[in-house]
Write a protein that holds these residues in place. Structure first.
Motif, PDB file in Angstrom:
ATOM      1  N   GLU A  28       2.037   2.881 -11.997  1.00 25.26           N
ATOM      2  CA  GLU A  28       1.651   1.481 -11.834  1.00 25.26           C
ATOM      3  C   GLU A  28       0.402   1.341 -10.966  1.00 25.26           C
ATOM      4  OE1 GLU A  28       4.717  -1.156 -10.636  1.00 25.26           O
ATOM      5  OE2 GLU A  28       6.093  -0.569 -12.259  1.00 25.26           O
ATOM      6  N   VAL A  29       0.323   2.115  -9.884  1.00 21.40           N
ATOM      7  CA  VAL A  29      -0.850   2.031  -9.008  1.00 21.40           C
ATOM      8  C   VAL A  29      -2.104   2.485  -9.742  1.00 21.40           C
ATOM      9  CG1 VAL A  29      -1.900   2.892  -6.882  1.00 21.40           C
ATOM     10  CG2 VAL A  29       0.515   2.276  -6.906  1.00 21.40           C
TER      11      VAL A  29
ATOM     12  N   TRP B  65       5.700  -1.458  -2.037  1.00 21.30           N
ATOM     13  CA  TRP B  65       6.013  -1.489  -3.474  1.00 21.30           C
ATOM     14  C   TRP B  65       7.527  -1.473  -3.688  1.00 21.30           C
ATOM     15  CZ3 TRP B  65       8.517   1.786  -6.881  1.00 21.30           C
ATOM     16  CH2 TRP B  65       8.293   1.568  -8.251  1.00 21.30           C
TER      17      TRP B  65
ATOM     18  N   GLN C 126       9.252  -4.807  -3.011  1.00 19.45           N
ATOM     19  CA  GLN C 126       9.126  -5.837  -4.040  1.00 19.45           C
ATOM     20  C   GLN C 126      10.358  -5.835  -4.946  1.00 19.45           C
ATOM     21  OE1 GLN C 126       5.472  -5.072  -6.114  1.00 19.45           O
ATOM     22  NE2 GLN C 126       4.173  -5.612  -4.377  1.00 19.45           N
TER      23      GLN C 126
ATOM     24  N   HIS D 129       2.065   1.699   1.805  1.00 15.46           N
ATOM     25  CA  HIS D 129       1.809   1.171   0.469  1.00 15.46           C
ATOM     26  C   HIS D 129       3.026   1.365  -0.442  1.00 15.46           C
ATOM     27  CE1 HIS D 129      -0.207   0.900  -3.545  1.00 15.46           C
ATOM     28  NE2 HIS D 129      -0.893  -0.045  -2.916  1.00 15.46           N
TER      29      HIS D 129
ATOM     30  N   TYR E 260       5.919   4.386  -9.529  1.00 14.60           N
ATOM     31  CA  TYR E 260       4.937   3.830  -8.584  1.00 14.60           C
ATOM     32  C   TYR E 260       3.545   4.399  -8.841  1.00 14.60           C
ATOM     33  CZ  TYR E 260       2.442   4.093  -4.040  1.00 14.60           C
ATOM     34  OH  TYR E 260       1.508   4.075  -3.039  1.00 14.60           O
TER      35      TYR E 260
END
Length: 492
Positions: free
Chosen positions: A104-105, A79, A82, A75, A101
């Motif tokens: 944001e998650v 990310w 991207q 995961h 990260y």
């Protein structure tokens, strides 16, 4: 002051541990659940570890092993791709990216949560907690009070402790830096001043890189009892050697004598284990097979917790006294680029390692005289420096200065201190037992405060499992599950 709206779960601390727990609560709850997350800093998911903005402060775990979701190991890697499509699984990326990260998650999971499952982030600092008949009452620094049915102390890492030696006025001066993470702390150091860094672990490594980046040219002295530097990970892309079956199954799992689970518990049938047995096994495998020692140390990860829990208190003390430093430098390693930078500074004569103990300080206003006893000698010597930076790492003991809230919790009789001084005494699932021995199922913790029970509890691969398990435990206890026969909510 009258308490405000009650919460189902009140999480104290919005660093990595608290953010991961909030994420898993939102992800798993299927019935109304009100969660509060209290954080004194401006951003979530940071804490001491991921709050740095220095791009040379790298994760010491490859990107492919840093997912927030145990069931989706790539995961975090996806990310990253991207933003940088060429990121490889073994890349060691800047730590601030992981903090971004996590934030944001959590934000995405918050939007996708089931109806009635809500999270509110409360800015501030919790200063006190008290038990009530139906739960807990929390007091913040601004005087606000809240109540909750359950609470979680996601305290994270505390600042280092001052050395218990005569300080000669140093600790109250501008020449002493209790933590390299304090805002602008290292920026006050003159570019040509000699600096003593107490500790030779990863905190010291970060401090050296920060000083180098700001143009420091003076000599840097790093000191610890053994004078050991963290070892270095394999280069990105290097293939790990295959492990022999004897190490992976026969030796270690036979030593544990039970099936390994994310958080196994000792059983009455399992006899006590000695540190020497584990050390002998590891040495035998490395020497007999001629393999890369990193593969052997990494193979211990699934069984480190059960091995630790099989050690009695005397054996744990023996490990902490004699083997802890060696374990730390093999287990918590530097990224290859970081290792190369540190090696370059040593070859240039700018970074010097010392195996010694500090016996005392004397500050004369212009500089600091440090009395040392070098390892293997009885004589003392003096090292004169311009500044002293404490890089001994997070303080696990529950002093009022390092862990004021945890100290209050223990003093109030809501929890017990770990007898080895490694944090809080915990039961399975992070439950905090009362001094009388019973587990209230009202107050919990995860992450670094659980080190006395689990030992391996400071890295994301372990904390994310704790977060998921604790989230499931809280959801079941608080009734935030689907009704019988209710279909699962489709993901959005």
């Amino acid at each position: 002051m009258r308490a405000r709206t009650s919460w189902d779960v009140f999480i104290v601390g919005g660093g990595a541990s608290g953010t991961l727990l909030a994420l898993h609560l939102l992800k798993s709850a299927r019935a109304p659940l009100r969660v509060a997350l209290v954080e004194r800093g401006p951003r979530l998911g940071r804490g001491l570890a991921y709050g740095t903005d220095n791009p040379r402060h790298l994760l010491n775990v490859p990107a492919a092993r840093m997912s927030a979701l145990p069931d989706d190991p790539e995961h975090f890697l996806r990310w990253l791709r991207q933003q940088t499509p060429t990121t490889v699984p073994g890349a060691f990326v800047a730590r601030h990216l992981f903090g971004q990260y996590l934030e944001e998650v959590l934000s995405q999971t918050r939007v996708q949560a089931a109806p009635g499952v809500v999270l509110e982030v409360l800015p501030g600092e919790v200063t006190d907690v008290a038990a009530e008949p139906e739960g807990l009452r929390w007091t913040l620094a601004d005087g606000a009070q809240w109540t909750s049915r359950a609470g979680v102390l996601a305290a994270g890492n505390a600042l280092p402790a001052d050395l218990p030696v005569p300080d000669g006025g140093l600790y109250g001066s501008e020449r002493y830096h209790r933590s390299p993470w304090a805002e602008s702390s290292l920026q006050r150091i003159d570019a040509h001043a000699p600096v003593l860094l107490i500790g030779t672990g990863l905190t010291m490594v970060d401090a050296v890189l920060s000083l180098s980046d700001q143009g420091h040219q003076g000599p840097l002295h790093a000191l610890s009892r053994h004078g050991l530097l963290p070892h270095v990970h394999r280069p990105v892309g290097a293939q790990a050697p295959a492990l022999p079956e004897s190490l992976r199954v026969r030796e270690l799992l036979r030593a544990v004598r039970r099936e390994v689970t994310p958080e196994p518990r000792a059983t009455a049938e399992a006899p006590p284990l000695r540190v020497r047995e584990v050390l002998r096994t590891v040495r035998h495998e490395v020497e007999a097979a001629g393999m890369d020692w990193r593969a052997v140390v990494d193979s211990l990860r699934p069984v480190t917790i059960p091995l630790w829990q099989r050690l009695g208190a005397p054996e744990r003390r023996r490990f902490l006294r004699h083997l802890r430093s060696y374990w730390e430098v093999h287990r918590h390693r530097m990224a290859p680029d970081v290792g190369a930078a540190i090696d370059g500074l040593r070859r240039e004569g700018r970074l010097h390692l010392h195996a010694a103990r500090v016996r005392g300080f004397q500050w004369d206003g212009d500089a600091v005289d440090v009395r040392l006893r070098r390892r293997g000698t009885r004589e003392e010597s003096t090292l004169r420096v311009g500044h002293v930076v404490n890089c001994t790492g997070p303080n696990a003991s529950l002093s009022a200065r390092s862990h004021p809230l945890l100290r209050r919790v223990v003093d109030a009789g809501l929890a017990r201190e770990d007898p080895l001084g490694l944090g809080l005494l915990t039961e399975a699932g992070g439950v905090l037992p009362h001094p009388g021995g019973d587990a209230s199922e009202r107050l919990y913790t995860l992450g670094p405060p659980r080190r006395g029970d689990l030992w391996e509890t400071t890295a994301i691969p372990e904390i994310r499992l704790q977060a998921r398990e604790l989230a499931e435990r809280l959801i079941q206890r608080l009734g935030a599950v689907s009704s019988p026969g209710e279909p699962a909510r489709p993901s959005r």
